[in-house]
Design a protein around this motif. Sequence first.
Motif, PDB file in Angstrom:
ATOM      1  N   ASN A  66       0.497  -1.192  -0.141  1.00 46.67           N
ATOM      2  CA  ASN A  66      -0.242  -0.157   0.098  1.00 46.67           C
ATOM      3  C   ASN A  66       0.502   1.438   0.152  1.00 46.67           C
ATOM      4  N   TYR A 130      -5.531  -0.564   2.058  1.00 44.25           N
ATOM      5  CA  TYR A 130      -5.113  -1.148   0.460  1.00 44.25           C
ATOM      6  C   TYR A 130      -6.948  -0.851   0.167  1.00 44.25           C
ATOM      7  N   ASP A 134      -4.637  -0.039  -4.586  1.00 50.50           N
ATOM      8  CA  ASP A 134      -3.341  -1.104  -4.328  1.00 50.50           C
ATOM      9  C   ASP A 134      -3.384  -2.614  -5.274  1.00 50.50           C
TER      10      ASP A 134
END
Length: 159
Positions: A66, A130, A134
Motif C-alpha cells: 500500500n 489497501y 493497491d
Amino acid sequence: MIDVNTELFKRTSPVRKIGIIENLKQEELSRISETTILRIVKETGRRIRGTRDYEFYVHPDRRKGNKWNSVIEGLWLYKGKLSVMVYVQFSNTDTSLIVPFNDFFRKGDFKGTIKRDDRYGNLQTYYYVYDEKDKVEVIRSFCLEYINTKYKSKLSNNE
C-alpha cells in the motif's frame, strides 16, 4: 478487451504474457477470478510436505503493497481456503498476518487492524489500508510472479 483468466494460460511466449500483464488497466486486472489465482498457486506454489496445502511467495523485487506500511508476501492455500500473507511494519512492531482472500479482495477498501502492546505495555491499535488500486497492483504482482516462476528457463534464455 482481453480476458486475462484465459490469456494467462494460453500457449504464447512468456515475454508476450509479461507485456500483456504489465499493460493491463485497473478494470481488466480486477476481473481476474479467484479460480485463476487458485490455479496460479497450485501450479507454481510450493507444496507443504505431507499435505495438500501450498505456499506461493512473491519475489521481494515484485512485491506490492500500500506504499505506506505493508506489503503482500504471497498466498497461502490451507485446507482448501485461500489466504493472503501480509507483512505489516510500524514504528515499534512488524509482523506477518494471514488474511482470508475473499475478505481482502472484497469490493472497496480493505482496512486491517493489529492490536499490539507498545513498549510501555499499553495496548495499541495499528491500521493498514489497501484501496482498489493497491489491490489491483497486488494481483498484477501475483500474475507476474507466476509467469516468471513457471517460465524461468525460457525467460533466462532470452536475456
